[in-house]
Design a protein around this motif. Sequence first.
Motif: not given
Length: 404
Positions: A289-296
Amino acid sequence: MSQVKNARRPYIYELDLLRVVTMLTVIAVHITGISAASINTTTAGLQAQNAVVNLLHVNRSIFMFISAFALVYVYYGKPVQTIQFWKKRSLGILLPYVVWSFLYEIFKLPHDVPWPIFFRVLAVDTLTGQASFQLYFILISIQFYIIFPFFLALMKKVARHPWITLLTSFTLQVVYLYADYHTVQMGRIPLVGFWHYYARYAERCILSYQFYFVLGGITAIYFPQVRAFLLRHGRVVVSCAVIAVATFTLHYIIQVRIYHEPIPHASAVTQPMMAFYSPCIIFFLFWLASRWTINTSPQQPPRAFKFWHTLSDTSFGVYLCHAFMLTVALSWLIPAMPTSWPVALRVFLGWLFIASISVSFCLVLLRIPVLSRLIGREAPKKATPPPENKSLATPNRDVVKLGA
């Protein structure tokens, strides 16, 4: 770890994805577990299907972890008015729990049962989470909401010593699970008096899962550090998850194939190995999930955020209602499928049917005033507020504004 000061905290996009994964795996473990005996014709097939069930049991630990994480993240660092907190949560979770318990009792009890008996059964089953097999999820949530003001106070006292806190909680969890698994669950003590009620209701008691609540609370307090560690050591996280899955599965195989233990015992949720297996899977999913939210950023949520956020909004309702769809799938859908089809395909199609219908039903209720309360949500507003004005706790999300 250095303690995080909780001033203005950003929206945690990761929780939306984790809630959806937990919701879908809850459906998966129920359709896979309940259909196993009727859909498999070989011992090996039955053992294999329950091996999958054994792995999916981790959803219970994830649910507890998310529950604690969300509330601690929202309320840590500010005073909690206990009575007001309980009043708000009673409308968000207690009301739908009671209503759905009533609906399940109407569905399962004979139509000619006298009303006094009906309401007596309803009262007992509501208090014990037995109106339907999956409602223990909600019952444990209610228990957590009841003790949350005191849990939060405890978190504030132990936050400066996270490793000692986690190690103590973990040790207590393992000792408890070991003692329960090798005595009560093995039938080595007479199940009379106190032990009768303990054996019947232990899995519905919050104390059986205290480590996952503590883990969620500590992770919420130190979320920036935890997230940074996971992203920095992704290979370690993935390796631990793979090893955990392999070890947990091997342990199950040894139990059923070598020691010839009954499958229900080998795949029990409350077994000591679960305390080692669950954290590895929890943090693997958190890493994903944290990989999904990178650069947000507050202005740029992660890709497909609206989709996952909408599904997340239905999760509480799906926990409540999916048993009805499961009954339909087990009674009509799966038996209608050709037996020549692989078992995995039939189970998957059953899961897809239950998930699709349950989510669709909840999406409809979300848009209907008053009825949206049946799945723990407030009546819809004319304009949907942006993500930064919503908090993490479901149902009835509190307001948390984004900060740097």
